[in-house]
Design an enzyme around this catalytic site. Structure first.
Site, PDB file in Angstrom:
ATOM      1  N   ASP A 199       0.814  -1.224   0.000  1.00 49.73           N
ATOM      2  CA  ASP A 199       0.000   0.000   0.000  1.00 49.73           C
ATOM      3  C   ASP A 199       0.847   1.273   0.000  1.00 49.73           C
ATOM      4  O   ASP A 199       0.311   2.376   0.036  1.00 49.73           O
ATOM      5  CB  ASP A 199      -0.956  -0.004   1.202  1.00 49.73           C
ATOM      6  CG  ASP A 199      -0.206  -0.161   2.526  1.00 49.73           C
ATOM      7  OD1 ASP A 199       1.050  -0.105   2.513  1.00 49.73           O
ATOM      8  OD2 ASP A 199      -0.862  -0.333   3.567  1.00 49.73           O
TER       9      ASP A 199
ATOM     10  N   ASP B 294      18.447  -6.726  -1.308  1.00 53.47           N
ATOM     11  CA  ASP B 294      17.845  -5.410  -1.559  1.00 53.47           C
ATOM     12  C   ASP B 294      17.909  -4.512  -0.327  1.00 53.47           C
ATOM     13  O   ASP B 294      17.557  -3.337  -0.413  1.00 53.47           O
ATOM     14  CB  ASP B 294      16.387  -5.566  -2.025  1.00 53.47           C
ATOM     15  CG  ASP B 294      15.554  -6.403  -1.083  1.00 53.47           C
ATOM     16  OD1 ASP B 294      15.869  -7.601  -0.940  1.00 53.47           O
ATOM     17  OD2 ASP B 294      14.616  -5.876  -0.475  1.00 53.47           O
TER      18      ASP B 294
ATOM     19  N   ARG C 274      14.524   9.981   5.976  1.00 53.91           N
ATOM     20  CA  ARG C 274      15.844   9.505   6.375  1.00 53.91           C
ATOM     21  C   ARG C 274      16.911  10.040   5.429  1.00 53.91           C
ATOM     22  O   ARG C 274      16.634  10.377   4.282  1.00 53.91           O
ATOM     23  CB  ARG C 274      15.871   7.979   6.451  1.00 53.91           C
ATOM     24  CG  ARG C 274      15.569   7.295   5.143  1.00 53.91           C
ATOM     25  CD  ARG C 274      15.438   5.791   5.352  1.00 53.91           C
ATOM     26  NE  ARG C 274      15.188   5.098   4.103  1.00 53.91           N
ATOM     27  CZ  ARG C 274      14.927   3.804   4.019  1.00 53.91           C
ATOM     28  NH1 ARG C 274      14.881   3.061   5.094  1.00 53.91           N
ATOM     29  NH2 ARG C 274      14.712   3.250   2.852  1.00 53.91           N
TER      30      ARG C 274
ATOM     31  N   ARG D 216      21.614  -0.055  -3.340  1.00 50.51           N
ATOM     32  CA  ARG D 216      21.701  -1.365  -2.682  1.00 50.51           C
ATOM     33  C   ARG D 216      22.392  -2.368  -3.602  1.00 50.51           C
ATOM     34  O   ARG D 216      22.461  -2.144  -4.813  1.00 50.51           O
ATOM     35  CB  ARG D 216      20.265  -1.863  -2.401  1.00 50.51           C
ATOM     36  CG  ARG D 216      19.473  -0.902  -1.530  1.00 50.51           C
ATOM     37  CD  ARG D 216      18.025  -0.778  -2.006  1.00 50.51           C
ATOM     38  NE  ARG D 216      17.371   0.349  -1.338  1.00 50.51           N
ATOM     39  CZ  ARG D 216      16.799   0.288  -0.143  1.00 50.51           C
ATOM     40  NH1 ARG D 216      16.743  -0.862   0.481  1.00 50.51           N
ATOM     41  NH2 ARG D 216      16.295   1.362   0.408  1.00 50.51           N
TER      42      ARG D 216
END
Ligand code: AMP
Ligand code: MG
Length: 477
Positions: free
Chosen positions: A130, A252, A181, A188
């Site tokens: 979502d 990931d 953040r 990654r």
């Protein structure tokens, strides 16, 4: 209200990632989740990293921007695409399903920092999700990023925490939130895997060039990989030495800069247990504490596979062999420091190993066993339960060993406060049940000074009280 927000920063907003081109991301605005965003907490320490004036925290447009309701001037927000191996299995395309890069800022020192929102809505990579984050896990990430930074462990940082006012459905309905953040890169291992498995050598090369230009100038592809191996090994040594476990060490979630990234079902150990599994969804214990360094190597091998498009595989595998050396050296030096072992002496490794074995046998508290060691008395010995007699004997040997060592600095090495699950839960309940943001702030400040004494907060140094034992954290956070 202007339709963009100008961040009061000293430096410049840049669009470094976007220069990679459209194969790497999708431009989109935040979904404007919820109603009026409410700033619950903001972090001057993280703001300083981007030379952001903390006076901005009182501007309601800051809260709007940090919820993804208002774009930052000079930056077109974007979601990045990546893939990855999840629990050892190739998962195909993943990507920023609920993350959004809303800015890149170059600070006065010349460092480039990403500002990324988590929970700001759906993206083309949301799959069945979502695009939301719940307040509970956002508080956990917010507190833990800053706890790790204060423990001198490489990590993404937390700038702000905004309540969206929306109800989000998980196992039960929960309040939603958005965390902002900061990291110098959110790239990654899975970014590289994405283009490797798509057969796109040029994109793997472009991504490597992009990361190297900003973060590893002067390194060629092979040395870049060797440096990622080294940083990842160092990160694992820090996690092990502080008793931290990342619950979802999928490729990931592995930072190309060797940062702790994507805090979900993480955990600090209370009683020492090498088999500790912090993620309730990890039924096989793939990411148990003891397995984490080996998993990091597995993940680095997956990165090597992707980079084999631009570096000979043999060269990469040789660099990967360096992992154990880097990990071993750093872990050893961190553990030696925890025990106050300055000079190298024969038997030191055994002394360390035996303490850990006794802690595991007696289920001694990981953090407090080290913290209280220089002042160890009856209470310390009692932590070892059935292994008390052996612990007494170990303590005598340790005292004899460190008789000539300088121990006055040990309290700057062994923290008193870590983000125990029950402490995080206390902050969550305070905010969620009582709207008590002051309690969150107190715990936040406590974790920013984990080596200091905080007489009024002493309770938070302790293992969980009975009512807070056995809290479970799962992937659904
Ligand atoms: P994680 O292991 O939690 O870091 O997430 C794995 C993948 O699932 C990433 O691609 C995330 O962006 C995505 N994801 C996790 N939760 C959600 C969510 N609620 N909505 C959309 N994507 C999500
Ligand atoms: Mg993730």
């Amino acid at each position: 209200m202007s339709d963009v927000f100008r961040l009061p920063i000293a430096g410049a907003v840049e669009n470094d990632f976007a220069r990679l081109g459209g194969a790497f991301f999708t431009h989109l605005p935040g979904e404007k989740v919820g109603g009026q965003p409410q700033l619950l907490h903001a972090n001057p320490g993280a703001a300083a990293l981007i030379d952001l004036d903390p006076a901005v925290f009182s501007d309601p447009r800051f809260a709007a921007a940090m919820a993804g309701h208002l774009p930052l001037e000079g930056f077109e927000s974007l979601a990045q695409v990546y893939s990855g191996h999840q629990f050892g299995v190739w998962a195909g395309q993943l990507g920023d399903g609920r993350a959004l890069l809303i800015g890149q800022v170059r600070n006065r020192k010349g460092e480039l920092w990403d500002i990324q929102l988590k929970g700001a809505g759906k993206t083309p990579y949301s799959r069945f999700g979502d695009g939301r984050a719940v307040l509970r896990s956002s508080i956990r990430e917010y507190l833990c990023s800053e706890a790790m930074a204060a423990l001198r462990i490489p990590t993404s940082r937390a700038l702000s925490l905004v309540a969206t006012g929306e109800t989000v459905l998980r196992e039960k309905p929960e309040p939603g939130a958005v965390i902002a953040r900061l990291a110098q890169s959110h790239v990654r291992f899975g970014h590289f895997e994405h283009f490797h498995y798509a057969g796109n050598t040029e994109a793997v090369r472009a991504l490597a060039d992009h990361v190297i230009a900003e973060h590893f100038p002067d390194l060629d592809y092979a040395d870049f990989y060797a440096e990622v191996v080294r940083r990842t090994a160092v990160l694992m040594a820090h996690w092990q030495a502080v008793g931290f476990a990342h619950g979802v060490m999928n490729t990931d979630n592995m930072s190309i800069l060797g940062l702790t990234l994507d805090y979900g079902p993480f955990g600090f150990m209370d009683s020492y247990d090498p088999e500790f599994i912090c993620n309730h969804s990890d039924e096989q214990g793939r990411y148990s504490v003891i397995n984490q360094p080996g998993i990091a190597q597995w993940n680095l091998r997956a990165l090597a596979v992707a980079l084999s498009r631009i570096v000979p595989a043999q060269t990469l595998l040789e660099a990967l062999d360096g992992f154990e050396r880097h990990f071993g050296a750093r872990y050893r030096s961190l553990m030696r420091a925890k025990l106050g072992l300055g000079r190298e002496e024969e038997g030191d490794d055994r002394l360390i190993g035996e303490l850990l074995a006794l802690m595991a046998k007696g289920r001694a508290d990981y953090t407090l066993t080290f913290r209280e060691l220089p002042r160890a008395k009856e209470g310390w010995l009692n932590r070892f339960g059935g292994a008390r007699a052996e612990a007494t004997h170990w303590l005598e040997r340790w005292r004899a060993r460190v008789a000539d060592e300088e121990l006055s600095g040990l309290d700057r090495v062994n923290p008193k406060y870590v983000l125990r699950n029950w402490v995080a839960e206390t902050a969550i309940r305070a905010v969620q049940d009582r709207g008590d943001v002051a309690a969150l702030d107190r715990i936040f400040k406590l974790l920013q000074a984990p080596y200091d004494e905080h007489p009024k907060m002493e309770e938070f140094a302790a293992p969980p009280p009975a009512a807070m034992c056995g809290l479970e954290v799962s992937c659904s956070s």
